[in-house]
Design a protein around this motif. Structure first.
Motif, PDB file in Angstrom:
ATOM      1  N   LEU A 265       0.811  -1.213   0.000  1.00 45.70           N
ATOM      2  CA  LEU A 265       0.000   0.000   0.000  1.00 45.70           C
ATOM      3  C   LEU A 265       0.852   1.273   0.000  1.00 45.70           C
ATOM      4  O   LEU A 265       0.370   2.357  -0.317  1.00 45.70           O
ATOM      5  N   HIS A 266       2.127   1.128   0.370  1.00 52.28           N
ATOM      6  CA  HIS A 266       3.005   2.300   0.359  1.00 52.28           C
ATOM      7  C   HIS A 266       3.336   2.759  -1.051  1.00 52.28           C
ATOM      8  O   HIS A 266       3.812   3.876  -1.244  1.00 52.28           O
TER       9      HIS A 266
ATOM     10  N   SER B 246      11.019  -2.035   0.531  1.00 51.84           N
ATOM     11  CA  SER B 246      10.250  -3.250   0.819  1.00 51.84           C
ATOM     12  C   SER B 246       9.160  -2.912   1.823  1.00 51.84           C
ATOM     13  O   SER B 246       9.275  -1.939   2.574  1.00 51.84           O
ATOM     14  N   PRO B 247       8.081  -3.708   1.868  1.00 51.95           N
ATOM     15  CA  PRO B 247       6.956  -3.407   2.773  1.00 51.95           C
ATOM     16  C   PRO B 247       7.365  -3.343   4.250  1.00 51.95           C
ATOM     17  O   PRO B 247       6.683  -2.693   5.043  1.00 51.95           O
ATOM     18  N   ASN B 248       8.471  -4.009   4.630  1.00 45.20           N
ATOM     19  CA  ASN B 248       8.869  -4.043   6.041  1.00 45.20           C
ATOM     20  C   ASN B 248       9.724  -2.861   6.455  1.00 45.20           C
ATOM     21  O   ASN B 248      10.021  -2.698   7.632  1.00 45.20           O
ATOM     22  N   ASP B 249      10.156  -2.053   5.494  1.00 46.63           N
ATOM     23  CA  ASP B 249      10.960  -0.881   5.829  1.00 46.63           C
ATOM     24  C   ASP B 249      10.110   0.102   6.640  1.00 46.63           C
ATOM     25  O   ASP B 249       8.910   0.276   6.380  1.00 46.63           O
ATOM     26  N   LEU B 250      10.728   0.751   7.633  1.00 45.46           N
ATOM     27  CA  LEU B 250       9.974   1.642   8.518  1.00 45.46           C
ATOM     28  C   LEU B 250       9.300   2.772   7.742  1.00 45.46           C
ATOM     29  O   LEU B 250       8.125   3.078   7.976  1.00 45.46           O
ATOM     30  N   LEU B 251      10.035   3.396   6.812  1.00 42.81           N
ATOM     31  CA  LEU B 251       9.449   4.483   6.033  1.00 42.81           C
ATOM     32  C   LEU B 251       8.282   3.972   5.189  1.00 42.81           C
ATOM     33  O   LEU B 251       7.274   4.667   5.023  1.00 42.81           O
ATOM     34  N   ALA B 252       8.384   2.754   4.679  1.00 35.27           N
ATOM     35  CA  ALA B 252       7.284   2.159   3.919  1.00 35.27           C
ATOM     36  C   ALA B 252       6.080   1.933   4.826  1.00 35.27           C
ATOM     37  O   ALA B 252       4.928   2.158   4.414  1.00 35.27           O
ATOM     38  N   GLN B 253       6.320   1.504   6.072  1.00 31.54           N
ATOM     39  CA  GLN B 253       5.217   1.277   7.013  1.00 31.54           C
ATOM     40  C   GLN B 253       4.512   2.580   7.368  1.00 31.54           C
ATOM     41  O   GLN B 253       3.278   2.621   7.470  1.00 31.54           O
ATOM     42  N   VAL B 254       5.306   3.645   7.559  1.00 30.80           N
ATOM     43  CA  VAL B 254       4.695   4.948   7.874  1.00 30.80           C
ATOM     44  C   VAL B 254       3.850   5.420   6.691  1.00 30.80           C
ATOM     45  O   VAL B 254       2.712   5.880   6.860  1.00 30.80           O
ATOM     46  N   THR B 255       4.401   5.292   5.479  1.00 33.88           N
ATOM     47  CA  THR B 255       3.657   5.685   4.278  1.00 33.88           C
ATOM     48  C   THR B 255       2.389   4.846   4.137  1.00 33.88           C
ATOM     49  O   THR B 255       1.318   5.355   3.764  1.00 33.88           O
ATOM     50  N   LYS B 256       2.501   3.562   4.441  1.00 33.73           N
ATOM     51  CA  LYS B 256       1.361   2.658   4.340  1.00 33.73           C
ATOM     52  C   LYS B 256       0.240   3.077   5.293  1.00 33.73           C
ATOM     53  O   LYS B 256      -0.942   3.070   4.921  1.00 33.73           O
ATOM     54  N   PHE B 257       0.613   3.472   6.509  1.00 37.57           N
ATOM     55  CA  PHE B 257      -0.418   3.894   7.469  1.00 37.57           C
ATOM     56  C   PHE B 257      -1.096   5.179   6.995  1.00 37.57           C
ATOM     57  O   PHE B 257      -2.315   5.347   7.125  1.00 37.57           O
ATOM     58  N   LEU B 258      -0.319   6.098   6.429  1.00 35.12           N
ATOM     59  CA  LEU B 258      -0.906   7.347   5.923  1.00 35.12           C
ATOM     60  C   LEU B 258      -1.863   7.076   4.762  1.00 35.12           C
ATOM     61  O   LEU B 258      -2.959   7.627   4.694  1.00 35.12           O
ATOM     62  N   LYS B 259      -1.446   6.202   3.847  1.00 31.73           N
ATOM     63  CA  LYS B 259      -2.295   5.884   2.699  1.00 31.73           C
ATOM     64  C   LYS B 259      -3.523   5.070   3.127  1.00 31.73           C
ATOM     65  O   LYS B 259      -4.581   5.161   2.492  1.00 31.73           O
TER      66      LYS B 259
END
Length: 846
Positions: free
Chosen positions: A542-543, A637-650
Motif C-alpha cells: 500500500l506504500h 520493501s513493505p517491512n521498511d519503517l518508512l514504507a510502514q509509515v507511508t502505508k499507514f498514511l495511505k
C-alpha cells in the motif's frame, strides 16, 4: 509593401515565365510581393484560394492575350469582378496583339508604353525589360503615394484606426471546451483564466528562481513557450494577445497551420485583415506589432524555412511569443535561429494556482455579490476534493481536467452529490475523452470494456509491445464483440488515453490505468484465489502509489464486503504492538514546561486572502517534497519503517475515500469500524513515535547540539537549551501534525453521526481534538460554544490546550471571522487580540 496578384491564362504559361524572369531581379530590390496560382499547394481548393488571394492582394497585373480575353474563368472570377467592383488597381500587360482596347481594360494605362504588344517588338528582351522596369517603378510610386495619402489623412484627423473585429473579440473569450457552471450561463475565458507559471528550460530547472508567472515583466519579449497536451497553450496565446492589446500594441495571432511558406509578410497581412476592421491601416512603427503564433511546430516547413522564419521574426519584431507543443522542442535543437529566443515550459497547476482557479470558478457570474466567508468555505471544500484526485499527478493538474472536475462537483450537488465521489470523477473524465474523439454513443461501452480488458493484460507488465497488442486483440475479438473502428489503438491514442512508449503501448496518464486496472480486478473478484492473491498484494504494498490508487478504485467498482474487511484488518495490523495514545496529561506531561516557555499566541489582524496565499505556497512546497519522497518509498520493501509509515498514511486516505464515496450505502456499523480503526491506527503510530522519540532522545539531542555548536555566538549552556527546545518543538509538531492528518484524511461532511458516536464512546482528548479539527477542516465551522467546552476540558492538559488554540487561531487566519466572535474566542482561550497585546506591552513598558 505592394501586393500583386498575377492573372494569366494557363495557355500563356511561357509569357508568365518571361515576365517573372525579367521582373524577379527587380523584386528583390523593391517592396513587391507577387502571387500566382503556381504557388498553390497539392490538395488546395484552388478556386477558394484564388478568391482569398484576390481579397488579400489589392493590385492585379494581367497578361493580355487572345487566350486571356477568351477565358471564362478570368472574366467571371478574376479580372472581371475586380474591374466591375473597382476593388483593385489593374495593370494590363499587352503581350499578344488582340482587341483589348474594345474591352473594359481600355480604361487602364497599359504596358509596354502606348500598349504596343510585346509580340510586335523586334527585340523581345527590350520589351520585357521595359515592362519589368516600368512595373517596378510604377508600383514603388503607387506605394509612396499611398503612404502620403495615409499621412495626410492622419494630419487631417481622418486616419482610420485599427479596431479588433467582433469575430476576434468573441474568439478571445471563447473556451475550448464547454463547462457547465451553476452561476454563469455563458462562461468566458476572462471569468476563469489564471496565469500559469512557466519555467526556463535554458537555465537550471531545479532553481525555483527560474519559475515565473507567464505575464511577468521579467520575461523576455521574444520567447518560445512549450507545453504538453492540454496544458492551456491556446488559452495562453489568447491571453497574451489580449494583454498586448490592452497595452496599446497591435497583436497579430496566427496558428502554425496558417504558415505555408517562409514569407512572413504574406501570412501576417492575411491575419491582420482577418482580425481587424480597417485592415488597410498603415502601421508606421513596426515595433508596435506583437506577434503571437500558437502551435508553431505544426507549420510543417523544412529546416531552412523554419530558420528563415525565426530569423525574420527575431530581427523585424521586438515582441514575439511562439507557443508550441513539447515535441517541437526536439526539432528546435536543430534550428540555429531558435537560439535567438529564450525558451520556457508551461508548468502544471500547483497548489497556489489550483486555489486561484477554484476561487475564480466560484466567483464566476457573481464576483460583486459573493462574500468572503462563502467564497473561501466553498473553495476549501472543492480544493479538498480536487487535491484527492489530482494529488501527485495521478490526474495531471492541467486546466481542462481541473475545470471538468469543478464543473462536475459544482453542478452535481445536493441529492446528486454521490456523482462527485472519487471514482465517478475519473469515469466522467474517461467518457469525456472518448466523446471528444467522436466515438459514437453505442460504441462507448465497447471501448470501456476494451480498456478494462487491456488493463488486465498490462497489469504487471506496464506496457504491451507490438506482439502483445496483436495477441491481445486476437484474444479479445474471440471473447467480446469487437469495436467498429479499423484501428482502435490509434483512436485511443487520439483520445489521449494511450501512448506509445519505448517499451510499447501504455496508458497515457496514471489515472486511466489505475481506474481500468481496478475495474478489471473488481470484475474478477468472484474468484476466491484471485481475490486473496491480488487484494493481499495491493494491501501489503500500500506504500506504493500504484497499489494505493488501484485499491481506491477497487472500492469504487466493487461493493465487496470482503475487500472492506481486508482494509480494516490491514489497519488493525499496523503498529499493532503499540497502544493508542489518548493524549492524556500523564502521557505528554514531559513537554509541558517547554510549552509554557513558548511565547503566547496572539490573534493577529491579518488579511485572509494573503494568509491563504502563503498557506497555499507552503503546501505546494510540501507537495513537491512529498513527490520526491514518494520516489524513494516506491523502491522500499513493505517491512521498511518508512514504507510502514507511508502505508499507514495511505490507509487513512483510503478509508477517507471509501467513507466519502459510500457513506450513504454502507451500514452504519461498518462505517464506524472503518473510521475507528483509521483513527486508532494514527494514534498508535503517534504512541510509537513518542516511544522511540523518548528512547532516542539523547542521541537526537547530541545531533542537534552538533549542528548548533557551529554557531560561535552560542555558549555551551545555550546550545544545550536550544537543542532541548528544538527536540521538544519537533515532538509537539508531530503531535499537532498527526491530529491534523487524521482529521483531514478520515473526515468528511457526510458522516457526522459516526464521528459523534466515536466521541461519545471514546471521550478522550485525542478523539475530541480530531473531531474538532474535522469541523474546522471539512465544514469550515467555528462553534464558539464547542471552543468554550473544550477549553474547560483541557484546562489542566497544557499540550492539548495549546493544540486547541493553534487550531482556532489558524482557522481565523484562513477564514473571515467577525470581531465579536474573535473577542469571544479570545476570552475562552485566553488569547489576546493584537491591539490588546500591544496595549499590555506598552503598559508594562511604562
Amino acid at each position: 509593401m505592394s501586393k500583386v496578384f498575377l492573372s494569366y491564362c494557363h495557355k500563356d504559361e511561357q509569357h508568365k515565365e518571361d515576365l517573372l524572369k525579367f521582373l524577379n531581379p527587380l523584386i528583390n530590390e523593391t517592396h513587391i510581393e507577387i502571387w500566382n496560382d503556381e504557388q498553390l499547394d497539392p490538395g488546395d481548393d484552388w478556386h477558394k484560394e484564388i478568391q482569398e488571394k484576390l481579397k488579400e492582394y489589392d493590385k492585379v497585373v494581367a497578361i493580355i492575350t487572345p487566350n486571356f480575353l477568351a477565358s471564362y474563368y478570368i472574366n467571371e472570377y478574376e479580372v472581371g469582378p475586380a474591374i466591375e467592383n473597382d476593388t483593385h488597381r489593374v495593370i494590363p500587360l499587352i503581350v499578344e496583339t488582340c482587341s483589348w482596347q474594345r474591352t473594359r481594360l481600355k480604361q487602364y494605362n497599359a504596358l509596354p508604353k502606348n500598349g504596343n504588344a510585346v509580340q510586335e517588338w523586334s527585340n523581345k528582351n527590350r520589351a520585357w525589360t521595359e515592362i519589368a522596369e516600368s512595373l517596378a517603378d510604377g508600383l514603388d510610386s503607387i506605394e509612396e503615394k499611398e503612404k502620403v495619402l495615409v499621412k495626410q489623412a492622419a494630419q487631417d484627423g481622418q486616419e482610420k484606426k485599427l479596431e479588433l473585429n467582433e469575430a476576434t473579440k468573441k474568439w478571445l473569450e471563447e473556451l475550448d471546451l464547454p463547462f457547465n457552471h451553476p452561476n454563469a450561463t455563458v462562461l468566458t475565458l476572462s471569468d476563469i483564466f489564471i496565469p500559469p507559471h512557466v519555467r526556463s528550460i535554458t537555465e537550471d530547472a531545479s532553481d525555483l528562481n527560474n519559475i515565473i508567472e507567464a505575464f511577468s515583466e521579467d520575461l523576455p519579449k521574444q520567447k518560445i513557450i512549450y507545453g504538453e497536451e492540454q496544458s492551456g497553450k491556446t488559452t495562453l496565446a489568447k491571453k497574451i494577445f489580449s494583454e498586448k492589446l490592452e497595452k496599446g500594441r497591435i497583436p497579430i495571432y496566427l496558428n502554425g497551420t496558417d504558415i505555408r511558406n517562409k514569407n512572413i509578410n504574406t501570412w501576417l497581412d492575411k491575419a491582420l485583415q482577418s482580425e481587424y476592421y480597417n485592415s488597410d491601416y498603415n502601421v508606421e512603427n513596426m515595433n508596435d506589432i506583437s506577434i503571437v503564433i500558437d502551435d508553431f511546430g505544426s507549420c510543417g516547413l523544412n529546416r531552412a524555412a523554419l530558420n528563415a522564419i525565426l530569423s525574420d521574426l527575431y530581427h523585424n519584431f521586438e515582441s514575439v511569443d511562439l507557443i508550441s507543443s513539447d515535441r517541437f522542442r526536439y526539432v528546435s535543437l536543430d534550428l540555429e535561429a531558435s537560439e535567438f529566443f529564450k525558451e520556457y515550459e508551461i508548468l502544471p497547476l500547483g497548489k497556489k494556482k489550483r486555489q486561484e482557479l477554484v476561487e475564480a470558478w466560484i466567483s464566476a457570474g457573481k464576483k460583486d455579490e459573493i462574500i468572503e466567508e462563502e467564497l473561501y468555505g466553498r473553495a476549501d471544500q472543492l480544493m479538498d476534493r480536487l487535491d484527492s484526485i489530482v494529488l501527485r499527478n495521478v490526474v495531471p493538474p492541467l486546466p481542462p481536467y481541473i475545470l471538468t472536475i469543478l464543473s462536475l462537483a459544482s453542478v452535481n450537488s445536493g441529492k446528486e452529490m454521490e456523482l462527485t465521489a472519487h471514482g465517478h470523477c475519473y469515469q466522467y473524465l474517461v467518457y469525456q475523452a472518448l466523446e471528444k474523439s467522436n466515438i459514437s454513443p453505442k460504441e462507448l461501452d465497447k471501448y470501456m470494456n476494451l480498456l478494462t480488458q487491456m488493463s488486465g493484460w498490462i497489469y504487471g507488465r506496464n506496457s504491451l509491445d507490438s506482439k502483445g497488442v496483436k495477441a491481445f486483440f486476437d484474444w479479445y475479438n474471440q471473447i467480446y464483440l469487437p469495436v467498429e473502428d479499423q484501428n482502435p489503438i490509434q483512436m485511443l491514442e487520439q483520445c489521449l488515453l494511450l501512448e506509445e512508449g519505448q517499451n510499447g503501448w501504455q496508458f497515457k496518464h496514471p489515472y486511466v490505468y489505475y481506474f481500468f486496472a481496478a475495474r478489471w480486478i473488481a470484475e474478477n473478484l468472484y474468484s476466491t484465489s484471485f481475490k486473496e492473491e491480488t487484494i493481499s498484494y495491493l494491501l501489503e504494498n500500500l506504500h506504493k502509489q500504484e497499489c494505493a490508487n488501484i485499491l481506491i478504485f477497487v472500492t469504487h467498482h466493487s461493493n465487496s464486503v470482503e475487500v472492506l474487511e481486508d482494509i480494516e484488518y490491514t489497519l488493525m495490523g499496523q503498529f499493532e504492538e503499540e497502544p493508542v495514545t489518548w493524549l492524556e496529561r500523564n502521557e505528554i506531561d514531559f513537554i509541558e514546561e517547554f510549552i509554557k516557555e513558548i511565547p503566547e499566541l496572539v490573534m493577529e489582524k491579518r488579511e485572509v486572502k494573503e494568509g491563504r496565499r502563503v498557506k497555499a505556497e507552503q503546501e505546494e512546497k510540501a507537495e513537491n517534497k512529498a513527490e520526491e519522497l514518494e520516489e524513494i518509498v516506491e523502491e522500499l520493501s513493505p517491512n521498511d519503517l518508512l514504507a510502514q509509515v507511508t502505508k499507514f498514511l495511505k490507509s487513512m486516505e483510503l478509508v477517507g475515500q471509501v467513507v466519502r464515496g459510500r457513506a450513504a450505502s454502507l451500514p452504519r456499523d461498518r462505517l464506524f469500524e472503518l473510521i475507528k480503526e483509521s483513527e486508532f491506527t494514527g494514534l498508535r503510530f503517534l504512541h510509537y513515535f513518542l516511544s522511540i522519540s523518548e528512547i532516542g532522545k539523547e542521541e537526537v539531542l547530541r545531533s542537534i547540539e552538533e549542528v548548533l555548536s557551529e554557531n560561535p555566538n552560542l555558549t555551551n549552556k545555550e546550545v544545550e537549551v536550544e537543542a532541548k527546545n528544538s527536540y521538544l518543538l519537533l515532538t509537539y509538531g508531530v503531535i499537532f501534525g498527526i491530529i491534523n492528518k487524521i482529521s483531514s484524511s478520515v473526515g468528511c461532511t457526510e458522516a457526522d453521526v459516526i464521528y459523534d458516536d466515536m466521541e461519545n464512546q471514546f471521550p478522550r482528548p485525542a478523539i475530541q481534538l480530531i473531531r474538532f479539527a474535522m469541523e474546522l477542516q471539512h465544514k469550515k465551522r467555528l462553534d464558539i460554544e464547542r471552543v468554550k467546552d473544550l477549553s474547560k476540558e483541557f484546562k489542566d492538559n497544557i499540550a492539548c490546550f495549546k493544540i486547541l488554540k493553534e487550531l482556532v487561531v489558524q482557522h481565523t487566519y484562513m477564514f473571515p471571522v467577525e470581531y465579536y466572535k474573535k473577542q469571544q474566542i479570545a476570552d475562552a482561550l485566553d488569547i489576546p487580540l493584537e491591539y490588546q497585546y500591544r496595549s499590555q506591552l506598552e503598559s508594562g513598558g511604562r
